[in-house]
Design an enzyme around this catalytic site. Structure first.
Site, PDB file in Angstrom:
ATOM      1  N   HIS A 121       0.820  -1.226   0.000  1.00 54.38           N
ATOM      2  CA  HIS A 121       0.000   0.000   0.000  1.00 54.38           C
ATOM      3  C   HIS A 121       0.851   1.272   0.000  1.00 54.38           C
ATOM      4  O   HIS A 121       0.303   2.358  -0.177  1.00 54.38           O
ATOM      5  CB  HIS A 121      -0.927   0.020   1.220  1.00 54.38           C
ATOM      6  CG  HIS A 121      -1.908  -1.118   1.239  1.00 54.38           C
ATOM      7  ND1 HIS A 121      -3.075  -1.115   0.511  1.00 54.38           N
ATOM      8  CD2 HIS A 121      -1.879  -2.319   1.876  1.00 54.38           C
ATOM      9  CE1 HIS A 121      -3.736  -2.252   0.720  1.00 54.38           C
ATOM     10  NE2 HIS A 121      -3.025  -3.001   1.543  1.00 54.38           N
TER      11      HIS A 121
ATOM     12  N   HIS B 269       2.744 -11.950 -11.373  1.00 46.04           N
ATOM     13  CA  HIS B 269       3.821 -11.884 -10.367  1.00 46.04           C
ATOM     14  C   HIS B 269       4.886 -12.902 -10.775  1.00 46.04           C
ATOM     15  O   HIS B 269       4.898 -14.037 -10.294  1.00 46.04           O
ATOM     16  CB  HIS B 269       3.267 -12.201  -8.968  1.00 46.04           C
ATOM     17  CG  HIS B 269       4.250 -11.911  -7.873  1.00 46.04           C
ATOM     18  ND1 HIS B 269       5.205 -12.823  -7.472  1.00 46.04           N
ATOM     19  CD2 HIS B 269       4.445 -10.813  -7.105  1.00 46.04           C
ATOM     20  CE1 HIS B 269       5.931 -12.291  -6.498  1.00 46.04           C
ATOM     21  NE2 HIS B 269       5.487 -11.068  -6.253  1.00 46.04           N
TER      22      HIS B 269
END
Ligand code: DHE
Length: 550
Positions: free
Chosen positions: A47, A367
């Site tokens: 974040h 990923h």
């Protein structure tokens, strides 16, 4: 890392302001410190330290209010996780009910301002532990090129393991919540980066490998690499920092800091100033004196020419926002990298210094780690990645010269069995018939604890390998609570590709094994069980890391 070294005075001062500005949410200084530490450990990676969002959404008080989140809904998300990849921090036992409550309050307050760092600050932490002249003149052990550096994440250590004998040669201290290691071009030195920005270098020529130098270059970091061009072998190391967002170059043998370049800049597309433009993956060119560096929030790949180290030339290539990890294609000309929250694979041509393509990855949150390369009989060279948020494994053609029809397209897409994603790493080796895929963050226990095997020739999923429950036994806290091991994470091959190693991502209260499989028969060949192996995660073989074989 202890919070007191991390939180600035300015951040502490903001606590008083917070209490008065938002009457409904108040935290004491002690609570604020505790929450800031948890945020750094668990949340900042996705974040952002300033909470402006990257892989995870923005968590600024304004955004949370806009979305109508109150403490109860935030607590629920922190406890349960989300299908999009947010871990179930409460449910998994990694944070307590009281901490879940605390975090739900904390993120409704403004983010504390993290401190800056100067060259002098770095120099104050710099230590040459063994001077170059006192290091071995020749390798003292014969198998050093097949050593593995294994991250012992939560205890901040690196285990150096002989890939031939499987003996643990040494366990070396490193930075806090150590993240990755990379070798220099000669393979002799193993470079380590901790999440606290502490870089260290281990000399693998020593009979008992040890740290020979260390330095703390930032407060939050994920990447380290070295100069791999033939004229600069073992000359420079480079650290990519999340905070302060910067690129720090170091003298390779001593880690003497040389140059800091700030990466705070403007987003490539909308031109917004981004203080927190973090450095994600770094990869070293083998053909040029150049590092290829992902600047996450601005969406640029910087081609950093280190031939004049104090006056570097940087080509800023616009790619896509929220760049994360990536690796070379088979030719090592093209850098294949994930702009993960945009579901894009950006391809950078390092010969021409330009973006070739932004390819939709056809899955949710690619990923790749470094990804996997295959010279495929039908498609030609392809590079593959999995996804955190979906079960898709995709292979992209990477040879525009001989296979132009396939270049920069998803030529093959397969699904892993079962629902959801949870994959973090995929790995291959030219001598292995199989490609290996993990899924440690899938919420389903069975799916989370298997290894997924793909045939290299057909690129089809062929088999799951189930992990014997005896290797997955939970850790127990002092009050008898059980914390489950997440399952196998990350793969690395030995130098000749005959074995693949994975490790059980356990808890630091209990040692976890490294499992070694035969890459022909897929049989479990050896288990390294040792009291010292706590939270083994990433594994890096010297030869494969040196040569970028994956
Ligand atoms: Fe990583 C690579 C960032 C969490 C294990 N990880 C990378 C890279 C980045 C990154 C930018 C590419 C480095 C490079 O190639 O130069 N990782 C982050 C995060 O921001 C994130 C999501 C959250 C955080 O707060 O750190 C994160 N990473 C993890 C883990 O929790 C993992 C699974 C376990 C651990 O030990 O921390 C983990 N990351 C790894 C590994 C690699 C990696 C093993 C290297 C893969 C390879 O094969 O090269």
């Amino acid at each position: 890392m202890k919070l007191s070294r991390f939180l600035s005075v300015a951040a502490i001062a903001c606590i008083g302001f917070v209490g008065t500005a938002q009457a409904e949410v108040k935290l004491s200084v002690a609570e604020m410190e505790h929450a800031t530490q948890i945020y750094f450990d668990r949340c900042a990676g996705c974040h952002g330290m300033l909470r402006k969002g990257a892989l995870g959404p923005a968590l600024t008080p304004e955004k949370l209010k806009e979305k109508g989140y109150d403490s109860a809904s935030l607590k629920h998300i922190i406890h349960e996780g989300t299908p999009g990849g947010m871990p179930e921090w409460g449910k998994s036992g990694e944070i307590t009910a009281a901490e879940t409550d605390l975090m739900a309050k904390y993120i409704q307050l403004p983010a504390p301002q993290p401190p800056e760092k100067s060259l002098k600050d770095m120099k104050d932490t710099h230590k040459v532990l063994i001077p170059v002249k006192d290091r071995p003149k020749a390798p003292e052990m014969k198998n050093w090129k097949d050593y593995f550096a294994v991250i012992l994440r939560d205890v901040g250590q690196i285990a150096i393991i002989d890939g031939v004998t499987k003996d643990i040669m040494s366990v070396v201290p490193s930075g806090y919540a150590t993240h990755i290691t990379r070798t220099g071009a000669s393979g002799r030195y193993m470079y380590v980066i901790g999440r606290d920005g502490k870089a260290s270098v281990i000399d693998l020529w020593m009979k008992e490998p040890k740290n020979v130098a260390e330095i703390r270059v930032c407060n939050d970091a994920r990447a380290i690499d070295t100069s791999k061009h033939k004229d600069f072998l073992d000359k420079y190391a480079v650290v990519g920092c999340y905070w302060p967002p910067s690129i720090v170059t170091l003298e390779a043998e001593t880690l003497e800091p040389l140059k800091i370049v700030s990466t705070a800049s403007y987003t490539w597309d909308t031109g917004e100033y981004t203080r927190e433009a973090r450095v994600a993956a770094i990869i070293a060119s083998h053909d040029k004196p150049e590092w290829v560096i992902n600047i996450k929030e601005t969406g640029q790949v910087w081609l950093y020419d280190y031939s004049n180290i104090m006056n570097p030339k940087i080509t800023m290539v616009n790619a896509e926002r929220f760049l994360h990890d990536g690796g070379w294609d088979l030719s090592k000309r093209y850098f294949m990298t994930a702009a993960n929250s945009r579901h894009i694979i950006s391809v950078i041509d390092t010969k021409e210094g330009k973006l070739v393509a932004n390819i939709p990855s056809q899955g949710n949150i690619p990923h790749p780690g470094r990804g996997v390369n295959v010279d495929h009989p039908k498609f030609g060279p392809v590079w593959g990645t999995g996804h955190i948020g979906s079960a898709d494994i995709v292979f992209i053609g990477t040879d525009p010269k001989n296979h132009p029809k396939n270049a920069w397209k998803v030529v093959k897409k397969i699904k892993l069995p079962g629902d959801g994603g949870g994959n973090l790493f995929i790995k291959g080796h030219p001598n292995s018939k199989y490609i290996f895929v993990d899924r440690p963050v899938n919420p389903d226990r069975e799916l989370q604890t298997q290894i997924y095997v793909i045939d290299r020739d057909t690129l089809e999923f062929v088999k799951t390998i189930k992990i014997d429950p005896k290797y997955l036994e939970p850790a127990k806290t002092a009050d008898g609570k059980e914390i489950q091991a997440r399952g196998p994470v990350h793969f690395e091959f030995n130098a000749d590709g005959s074995e693949v190693w994975t490790s059980i991502w356990g808890n630091k209260l209990k040692a976890s094994p490294i499992l070694i499989y035969d890459t022909k028969t897929l049989e479990l060949k050896k288990v390294i069980n040792d009291e010292r192996l706590k939270t083994p995660t990433g594994k890096f073989n010297v030869t494969n890391t040196m040569t970028d074989t994956y």
